[in-house]
Design an enzyme around this catalytic site. Sequence first.
Site, PDB file in Angstrom:
ATOM      1  N   GLU A  40       7.119   0.252   0.792  1.00 57.56           N
ATOM      2  CA  GLU A  40       7.529   1.605   0.429  1.00 57.56           C
ATOM      3  C   GLU A  40       7.134   2.494   1.603  1.00 57.56           C
ATOM      4  O   GLU A  40       5.988   2.452   2.050  1.00 57.56           O
ATOM      5  CB  GLU A  40       6.806   2.090  -0.831  1.00 57.56           C
ATOM      6  CG  GLU A  40       7.310   3.477  -1.241  1.00 57.56           C
ATOM      7  CD  GLU A  40       6.501   4.131  -2.363  1.00 57.56           C
ATOM      8  OE1 GLU A  40       5.410   3.635  -2.690  1.00 57.56           O
ATOM      9  OE2 GLU A  40       6.979   5.159  -2.883  1.00 57.56           O
ATOM     10  N   ARG A 265      -3.671 -10.810  -2.890  1.00 60.51           N
ATOM     11  CA  ARG A 265      -3.688  -9.942  -1.715  1.00 60.51           C
ATOM     12  C   ARG A 265      -4.948 -10.188  -0.898  1.00 60.51           C
ATOM     13  O   ARG A 265      -5.937 -10.721  -1.378  1.00 60.51           O
ATOM     14  CB  ARG A 265      -3.620  -8.487  -2.153  1.00 60.51           C
ATOM     15  CG  ARG A 265      -4.854  -8.039  -2.938  1.00 60.51           C
ATOM     16  CD  ARG A 265      -5.046  -6.525  -2.970  1.00 60.51           C
ATOM     17  NE  ARG A 265      -3.977  -5.781  -2.395  1.00 60.51           N
ATOM     18  CZ  ARG A 265      -3.098  -5.046  -3.091  1.00 60.51           C
ATOM     19  NH1 ARG A 265      -3.203  -4.999  -4.395  1.00 60.51           N
ATOM     20  NH2 ARG A 265      -2.171  -4.372  -2.481  1.00 60.51           N
ATOM     21  N   LYS A 275      -3.545   1.793   0.522  1.00 62.91           N
ATOM     22  CA  LYS A 275      -2.888   2.880   1.244  1.00 62.91           C
ATOM     23  C   LYS A 275      -3.455   4.234   0.831  1.00 62.91           C
ATOM     24  O   LYS A 275      -3.642   5.118   1.649  1.00 62.91           O
ATOM     25  CB  LYS A 275      -1.378   2.851   0.941  1.00 62.91           C
ATOM     26  CG  LYS A 275      -0.572   2.074   1.957  1.00 62.91           C
ATOM     27  CD  LYS A 275       0.891   2.418   1.869  1.00 62.91           C
ATOM     28  CE  LYS A 275       1.628   1.495   0.933  1.00 62.91           C
ATOM     29  NZ  LYS A 275       3.086   1.682   0.947  1.00 62.91           N
TER      30      LYS A 275
END
Length: 560
Positions: A40, A265, A275
């Site tokens: 994104e 992850r 983020k």
Amino acid sequence: MDHSPATEPAPVLNFIEQIIEEHNLSGKYGGRVHTRFPPEPNGYLHIGHAKSICLNYGLAEKYHGKFNLRFDDTNPVTEDTEYVDAIREDVQWLGARWDDREFYASNYFDQLYAAAVQLIKNGKAYVDDSTAEQIAEMKGTPTKAGIDSPYRNRSIAENLSLFEQMKNGDFEEGTCTLRARIDMASPNMHLRDPIIYRIKKAHHHRTGDQWCIYPMYDFAHGISDSIEGITHSICTLEFEVHRPLYDWILAELGNYQPQQIEFARLNLNYTVMSKRYLKRLVTEGYVKGWDDPRMPTVCGLRRRGYTAEAIREFARRVGVAKRENVIDLSLLEFCVREHLNKTAPRVMAVLDPLLLTISNYPENHTEWLAAENNPESPESGTRQLPFSQTLYIERDDFMENPPKKYFRLYPGGMVRLKNAYIIRCDEVLKDASGKVIELRCSYIPESKSGEDTSGISVKGTIHWVSVAHALSAELRAYDRLFKDEDPMAKDNFLDSLNPDSLTVSKIWVEPSLSNTQAGDRFQFIRKGYYCTDQDSQPGQLVFNQTVGLKDSWAKETNKR
RNA sequence: UGACCGAUGGUGUAACGGUAGCACUGCAGAUUUUGGUUCUGCCUGUCCAGGUUCGAAUCCUGGUCGGUCAACCA
């Protein structure tokens, strides 16, 4: 005994490769492998994304498939082209190639809209006029079933007309949404009539003001994957509970169905990897930007001097699995050292200077000495180094009262000056406070590097620069950004910030560095790996420390 | 008091019913004109309890622990 020829060691496959090979065997996707990286564009990429890129691109490469770069740009209020550009650069730098397959979820807005209409026509979606609060209320909890919305049984015709009005901008933001009609009692919260379209009267960085309704992630993602013919849609573990919805949507639509696969992850100790928190560090000024060399961002690591090869090797070594993991920072450091050891030219730099004068060396004389550029790659050749009577050496390469096993300089002791001569320390000069300010030494003329006939062997070799020829430079040395292995375990991760994560100092480097360009990488002999910063200019050199050399003497002294 | 996922040395990751291996870290040593590199050796592990089996890290049952899920974010 079995003396059959040694068999090839069985290739070690991670669990995703196993799934792919099973699919290839069963013919599920006709032997095709097509992956994608779907960022994104609302922030910069970090090392965790790098792992995902390497995974997805690596799989496509390994199985002779394709790899798409797709921007998941379904939320115009947080996204921006600044991020698109930065992401594109980072993915490219890491070595992933997507050819002409650069896509955007926003490319599919028409198809997504049509899909929503189809769902409505199939009686599988409805417009809900409930408020966000009411929807949350009716959703229930993980342990309590939800209840049906009063709008759940609107007629298809009414839903069609309402949805069209939503699209036309007839309603205000927040007044209604389009929901998939699944099961409000499902144990999986994501199946309790998830919202698939919402009204947002926002300007989109690609579609401008064309739309005022935007699809939600769950709706857009699977359909985008499907449109692109993705075979293996790889994502992180938290999307595991989304998979039934991913499958439901595509099945209801009767569309081609990729296989979603979730993996754990990457987590790194002493850093944060979200983020949202990285963004706070930037916007609140705790670091100098997304590319601050202390950041775990791809651009930060790049500016720090990390190579794409090192990051790829790191991604390979951390492996792929479903178990939560925290990788030691030391593995990342090992990977850069490994690559830089082979590739970085050696140069001499003195970080904390101590003046050294060679009493028996002619004054005002310059001798040019040959120095190997990299002992790990002889083909890298040699360069000339100026040597003279007055030098700087590293302050901690001298000790007045050395401990056992210290084999650098001390009063009466001898060392070799790297690429030059063996010297003996004759005299120690101090200032009024007792601080050592200069060493008077004598050199052994027959001990010249490469043509040593002195017969003397010394234990230590130290680096140096000629005062008259050295260039001054700024050094930016870095330590971990956080003091704690897991900063997120703190009430406030900012409390874990390391106040000493950046140290700026003035150093002296050999003159061959006068024309260094941003991004050049070096090993400062006996110190570590460094790279020229983008702020560097001829005459005003600036270096970043990438990582120190392993230092077994430091370990030795720490033991004391 | 739900559903789903997971659990192998300090950290990662293999072993797919048949000798628990590899890497990083750590420790010890050899080599070295970088206390770097390289090389050698060593330490340390199958969450627990039952069961199936000649044989279980692996299969089954039950626990325990960890993660995820209740955004008109992705």
